[in-house]
Motif scaffolding. Structure first.
Motif, PDB file in Angstrom:
ATOM      1  N   SER A  28       3.268  25.920  16.118  1.00 25.84           N
ATOM      2  CA  SER A  28       4.723  26.220  15.966  1.00 25.84           C
ATOM      3  C   SER A  28       4.864  27.623  16.064  1.00 25.84           C
ATOM      4  O   SER A  28       5.922  27.942  16.671  1.00 25.84           O
ATOM      5  CB  SER A  28       5.017  25.872  14.481  1.00 25.84           C
ATOM      6  N   ASN A  31       5.071  28.320  19.765  1.00 24.99           N
ATOM      7  CA  ASN A  31       6.381  27.783  20.401  1.00 24.99           C
ATOM      8  C   ASN A  31       7.452  28.680  19.995  1.00 24.99           C
ATOM      9  O   ASN A  31       8.068  29.077  20.962  1.00 24.99           O
ATOM     10  CB  ASN A  31       6.519  26.544  19.869  1.00 24.99           C
ATOM     11  N   SER A  35       9.130  30.562  23.188  1.00 24.18           N
ATOM     12  CA  SER A  35      10.690  30.293  23.697  1.00 24.18           C
ATOM     13  C   SER A  35      11.707  31.168  22.807  1.00 24.18           C
ATOM     14  O   SER A  35      13.042  30.677  23.262  1.00 24.18           O
ATOM     15  CB  SER A  35      10.828  28.616  23.302  1.00 24.18           C
ATOM     16  N   SER A  37      12.736  30.495  20.354  1.00 23.08           N
ATOM     17  CA  SER A  37      13.575  29.560  19.315  1.00 23.08           C
ATOM     18  C   SER A  37      12.491  28.520  18.476  1.00 23.08           C
ATOM     19  O   SER A  37      11.358  28.437  18.797  1.00 23.08           O
ATOM     20  CB  SER A  37      14.532  28.705  20.203  1.00 23.08           C
ATOM     21  N   CYS A  38      13.086  27.960  17.680  1.00 18.85           N
ATOM     22  CA  CYS A  38      12.384  27.288  16.717  1.00 18.85           C
ATOM     23  C   CYS A  38      12.476  25.692  16.925  1.00 18.85           C
ATOM     24  O   CYS A  38      13.467  25.281  16.978  1.00 18.85           O
ATOM     25  CB  CYS A  38      12.797  27.570  15.168  1.00 18.85           C
ATOM     26  N   ASN A  39      11.353  25.000  17.101  1.00 22.04           N
ATOM     27  CA  ASN A  39      11.321  23.673  17.491  1.00 22.04           C
ATOM     28  C   ASN A  39      11.315  22.957  15.742  1.00 22.04           C
ATOM     29  O   ASN A  39      10.217  23.056  15.278  1.00 22.04           O
ATOM     30  CB  ASN A  39      10.096  23.183  18.067  1.00 22.04           C
ATOM     31  N   LYS A  40      12.200  22.552  15.344  1.00 19.48           N
ATOM     32  CA  LYS A  40      12.558  22.147  13.913  1.00 19.48           C
ATOM     33  C   LYS A  40      11.506  21.011  13.743  1.00 19.48           C
ATOM     34  O   LYS A  40      10.947  21.158  12.608  1.00 19.48           O
ATOM     35  CB  LYS A  40      14.129  21.741  13.686  1.00 19.48           C
ATOM     36  N   LYS A  41      11.492  20.192  14.536  1.00 21.83           N
ATOM     37  CA  LYS A  41      10.360  19.022  13.883  1.00 21.83           C
ATOM     38  C   LYS A  41       9.089  19.333  14.204  1.00 21.83           C
ATOM     39  O   LYS A  41       8.345  19.024  13.270  1.00 21.83           O
ATOM     40  CB  LYS A  41      10.610  17.751  15.077  1.00 21.83           C
TER      41      LYS A  41
END
Length: 299
Positions: A28, A31, A35, A37-41
């Protein structure tokens, strides 16, 4: 000397499970850095895994070791006399008593509530070398006062147990015992009975074999023993779903790690016990709370 293969396999499975939460957290973070940005999943999965791991740790160190359970086992035998109705046996092992605690008081209350006909103990009752002797003596004398009490030793010393019980415990390491409970003949055999000194079972006597470990279970079954009680394994203390105990410290490995087993006509029960392995072993239990076992044998 390397641990047995089942221990190495269990430790590997445990290590892989424990590594999942930090690996998700690392992924997390990577990531987010890459990027912007945050990968919520992925974040939800990482936080959830970390919370589950923390909850398991709290349970293993703080909750389960002090939570007593009562395991009830129904059984049937034509050796029970008609006038006996039900014969109730309480089995306790591996108390590893250090000092009086809410758990040891729970043990006394639970045994008192059961009103057993017999109490059988299968060793490692106090924690060597450091335990509070006066507190253990009070606890043990009370435990042995609820019903006729029969015992085999683990690393316990026989004279110490006799002294602590105020003469109420019968130790069957070296001599079988016989008693009658409301018309039912019962023989209790301990570690005395082995291949060099076999025990001849009476067909009219309900015969119980007590051993600290499960290692003699198959031999006891060859003697036509009715019930075999053991401890020593602690059920592993730490159990993994779908795998069970990581360590049993028994010669039989995982074959008789915990629970009820049927060997021919003999029933056997290997209990999780009450206490914890001596330090420096981790003072934890996971999916393996302390237990007393109540076997009710009906005709």
């Amino acid at each position: 000397m390397l641990p047995p293969g089942y221990v190495l396999t269990g430790l590997l499975i445990l290590m892989l499970i424990v590594m999942i939460p930090p690996l998700l957290s690392i992924l997390s973070i990577i990531n987010v850095r890459r990027s912007k940005s945050c990968n919520k999943k992925l974040l939800i999965a990482a936080v959830s895994a970390d919370l589950i791991l923390a909850g398991c740790a709290i349970d293993a160190w703080r909750i389960e070791p002090g939570t007593l359970t009562v395991t009830r086992i129904p059984s049937y035998s034509m050796k029970i006399a008609p006038q006996t109705h039900d014969l109730k046996i309480v089995h306790i092992s591996d108390i590893h008593f250090e000092r009086d605690t809410p758990l040891t008081q729970s043990v006394l209350r639970a045994v008192s509530r059961e009103r057993p006909d017999l109490v059988v103990l299968t060793g490692d009752l106090y924690q060597e070398p450091e335990y509070d002797r006066p507190q253990f003596d009070r606890f043990f004398a009370k435990l042995c006062s609820f019903a006729p009490t029969y015992c085999v030793t683990g690393y316990d010393h026989e004279p110490r147990l006799r002294e602590a019980s105020r003469g109420r415990v019968s130790i069957v390491n070296h001599k079988p015992q016989h008693l009658i409970v409301r018309g039912t003949n019962i023989g209790i055999v301990g570690q005395w009975a082995n291949r060099e000194r076999p025990y001849h079972v009476s067909p009219n006597e309900l015969t119980i074999y007590l051993n600290h470990t499960p290692d003699m279970a198959e031999y006891a079954a060859s003697l036509n023993i009715d019930w075999y009680f053991a401890g020593h394994t602690h059920g592993g203390q730490v159990r993994i779903p779908l795998w069970g105990a990581i360590v049993t410290n028994a010669k039989t490995g995982k074959r008789y790690e915990y629970g009820r087993y049927k060997l021919g006509n003999m029933d056997a029960f290997v209990t999780r016990g009450i206490g914890l392995e001596p330090r420096p072993a981790p003072q934890v239990r996971f999916l393996c709370p302390p237990e007393i076992v109540v076997v009710t044998i009906s005709r």
